[in-house]
Design a protein around this motif. Sequence first.
Motif, short mmCIF file in Angstrom:
data_model
loop_
_atom_site.label_atom_id
_atom_site.label_comp_id
_atom_site.label_asym_id
_atom_site.label_seq_id
_atom_site.Cartn_x
_atom_site.Cartn_y
_atom_site.Cartn_z
N ALA A 157 0.83 -1.21 0.00
CA ALA A 157 0.00 0.00 0.00
C ALA A 157 0.86 1.25 0.00
CB ALA A 157 -0.92 -0.01 1.22
N PHE A 158 1.95 1.22 0.73
CA PHE A 158 2.86 2.36 0.79
C PHE A 158 3.49 2.63 -0.57
CE2 PHE A 158 7.34 3.76 1.74
CZ PHE A 158 7.02 5.06 2.09
N LEU A 159 4.00 1.57 -1.23
CA LEU A 159 4.61 1.74 -2.55
C LEU A 159 3.59 2.21 -3.58
CD1 LEU A 159 6.93 -1.41 -2.66
CD2 LEU A 159 7.62 0.99 -2.42
N THR A 160 2.36 1.70 -3.47
CA THR A 160 1.30 2.13 -4.38
C THR A 160 1.00 3.61 -4.21
OG1 THR A 160 0.29 -0.08 -4.40
CG2 THR A 160 -1.13 1.78 -4.97
N ALA A 163 3.93 5.68 -5.64
CA ALA A 163 3.95 5.63 -7.10
C ALA A 163 2.86 6.51 -7.70
CB ALA A 163 3.78 4.19 -7.57
N ARG A 164 1.70 6.51 -7.06
CA ARG A 164 0.58 7.30 -7.57
C ARG A 164 0.90 8.79 -7.58
NH1 ARG A 164 -4.19 5.90 -4.15
NH2 ARG A 164 -4.17 3.95 -5.34
N GLN A 165 1.70 9.25 -6.64
CA GLN A 165 2.07 10.67 -6.60
C GLN A 165 2.81 11.08 -7.87
OE1 GLN A 165 4.27 11.82 -3.14
NE2 GLN A 165 2.77 11.00 -1.70
N TYR A 166 3.55 10.13 -8.46
CA TYR A 166 4.33 10.44 -9.65
C TYR A 166 3.68 9.89 -10.92
CZ TYR A 166 7.67 11.19 -5.88
OH TYR A 166 8.28 11.61 -4.72
N ASP A 167 2.37 9.59 -10.84
CA ASP A 167 1.65 8.98 -11.94
C ASP A 167 2.38 7.72 -12.40
OD1 ASP A 167 -0.47 8.76 -13.78
OD2 ASP A 167 0.71 9.70 -15.37
N GLY A 168 2.77 6.92 -11.42
CA GLY A 168 3.54 5.73 -11.71
C GLY A 168 2.80 4.44 -11.39
N VAL A 169 3.43 3.33 -11.73
CA VAL A 169 2.92 1.98 -11.48
C VAL A 169 3.85 1.29 -10.51
CG1 VAL A 169 2.37 -0.24 -12.52
CG2 VAL A 169 2.01 1.86 -13.82
N ALA A 170 3.32 0.76 -9.41
CA ALA A 170 4.08 -0.08 -8.49
C ALA A 170 3.28 -1.36 -8.33
CB ALA A 170 4.29 0.60 -7.15
N LYS A 171 3.83 -2.45 -8.88
CA LYS A 171 2.99 -3.63 -9.00
C LYS A 171 3.80 -4.92 -8.98
CE LYS A 171 -0.62 -5.27 -12.11
NZ LYS A 171 -1.35 -4.93 -13.34
N PRO A 172 3.36 -5.93 -8.18
CA PRO A 172 4.03 -7.23 -8.21
C PRO A 172 3.52 -8.08 -9.37
CG PRO A 172 2.33 -7.23 -6.53
CD PRO A 172 2.31 -5.87 -7.15
N LEU A 176 8.66 -10.62 -9.87
CA LEU A 176 9.12 -9.26 -10.10
C LEU A 176 8.26 -8.26 -9.34
CD1 LEU A 176 9.65 -9.26 -13.99
CD2 LEU A 176 11.32 -9.80 -12.21
N TYR A 177 8.86 -7.10 -9.03
CA TYR A 177 8.09 -5.96 -8.54
C TYR A 177 8.55 -4.76 -9.37
CZ TYR A 177 4.90 -4.19 -4.94
OH TYR A 177 3.80 -3.70 -4.29
N VAL A 178 7.58 -4.11 -10.03
CA VAL A 178 7.92 -3.08 -11.01
C VAL A 178 7.45 -1.71 -10.54
CG1 VAL A 178 7.56 -2.32 -13.40
CG2 VAL A 178 7.75 -4.76 -12.88
N LEU A 179 8.31 -0.71 -10.71
CA LEU A 179 7.95 0.69 -10.48
C LEU A 179 8.33 1.47 -11.73
CD1 LEU A 179 6.99 3.04 -8.73
CD2 LEU A 179 9.27 3.15 -7.72
N ALA A 180 7.32 2.03 -12.41
CA ALA A 180 7.57 2.74 -13.66
C ALA A 180 6.50 3.79 -13.88
CB ALA A 180 7.60 1.76 -14.83
N ARG A 181 6.75 4.70 -14.80
CA ARG A 181 5.76 5.70 -15.17
C ARG A 181 4.56 5.03 -15.84
NH1 ARG A 181 6.53 10.80 -12.89
NH2 ARG A 181 8.56 11.66 -13.44
N ARG A 182 3.38 5.59 -15.60
CA ARG A 182 2.22 5.16 -16.35
C ARG A 182 2.39 5.56 -17.81
NH1 ARG A 182 -2.92 4.11 -13.91
NH2 ARG A 182 -3.43 3.89 -16.09
N GLY A 183 1.92 4.69 -18.72
CA GLY A 183 1.91 5.03 -20.13
C GLY A 183 3.22 4.80 -20.84
N GLN A 184 4.25 4.31 -20.14
CA GLN A 184 5.49 3.99 -20.82
C GLN A 184 5.31 2.72 -21.64
OE1 GLN A 184 8.34 3.80 -17.59
NE2 GLN A 184 9.11 5.84 -18.06
N LEU A 185 6.13 2.56 -22.68
CA LEU A 185 5.99 1.42 -23.56
C LEU A 185 6.73 0.21 -22.98
CD1 LEU A 185 6.37 3.09 -27.04
CD2 LEU A 185 4.36 2.81 -25.62
N LYS A 186 6.35 -0.15 -21.77
CA LYS A 186 6.94 -1.32 -21.12
C LYS A 186 5.82 -2.15 -20.52
CE LYS A 186 11.40 -0.35 -21.43
NZ LYS A 186 12.40 -1.26 -22.03
N SER A 187 5.92 -3.45 -20.66
CA SER A 187 5.01 -4.31 -19.93
C SER A 187 5.55 -4.45 -18.52
CB SER A 187 4.91 -5.69 -20.59
OG SER A 187 6.09 -6.41 -20.34
N LEU A 188 4.74 -4.96 -17.62
CA LEU A 188 5.18 -5.09 -16.24
C LEU A 188 6.19 -6.23 -16.05
CD1 LEU A 188 1.88 -4.30 -14.40
CD2 LEU A 188 3.84 -2.85 -14.79
#
Length: 336
Positions: A157-160, A163-172, A176-188
């Motif tokens: 919940a903390f990482l989520t 991440a949301r503050q930076y319009d990002g994705v934090a997801k297991p 893997l656990y991924v932290l990236a910008r929303r809308g980037q051309l990367k799959s999780l």
Amino acid sequence: MSLGFTPQVEVYGANAGLINARLIDWERVDAAGIESDRLHLTVDMTGLEGLPTFGGNIGIRVGYKESGLVDRGEYVVTRRTPHLFPPRMLIVATAAPFKVADETEFKARRSASYGPTTLGAIFRQLTTRHGFSPRISPELDALEVPHLDQSNETDMAFLTRIARQYDGVAKPVNELYVLARRGQLKSLSGKTVAPVTLSVTTNNSPGDASFINASVDEDARVKFKGCKTVWWDGASGKECIVETGSAPFEKVPQRHPDEAQAKAAGEGRLRKLQREALKVRIDAPGNPAFEAEGLVVLDGSWPSYMAGSWSIDRVTESGSRQQSYRAVIEASLPVG
């Protein structure tokens, strides 16, 4: 690439033989945000005396007989819901590692303080202690964090929230656990997702296997072109405002501990405002190449107000014995 016209689906892993023999329909959700990817399977229970157990993961491959099947990943069964009539069972599975035995206390609430450090350092500290392999985009990795508080929150919940503050994705996703910008051309999973081009056929009509339908949603409310974020200046004892973008501004109520975090949060919020200004929903034939965080390109066969590149936020693909393989794509404007 030609996809073919004979849909196929194959489940593997725990109780795969029983599921494949009795599968009625299936649905898989691939989401780009904080939502965990999900798999729903409906199984015929006629003649079965007991409920099947699931001691391990299950996975699914989907596609077409003519072009082959594509592995859509492994999932952990989290719920079984049997029905008396008609005799069937709904199996729900998620890609997030929620298990009854939580040796690393992944679901435990914690309170902690971090800083001065970087966002990447915090992310690695919290994910590696639960056995994940962290993946973080370089632009978020280097963000300086003078001070950050985790207050009675699970690590997830903390990482989520951060991440949301930076319009990002934090997801297991699996290990893997991924932290990236929303809308980037990367799959999780960390691999590059190739854009998928969609064309509308000349005789596009309901009932046809290649039928495509779509709608565009544009918020009729006043569009914000910027935002104001607030931080607390302890030296002067007053609130300070950081403006990002241009008027009209949206004021973000959360107060940040310093100017750097307020500025970064403002930039993230502005990205989200720009990205969500216009959305499209597409109902199309299923294609394993559709991936959240990828691009769908609507070519010149589409109306001008729909044509162009869209960033996929969510893909819901489904199929059954009676219906062909279909996908519903929810996408927004790509930013950056």
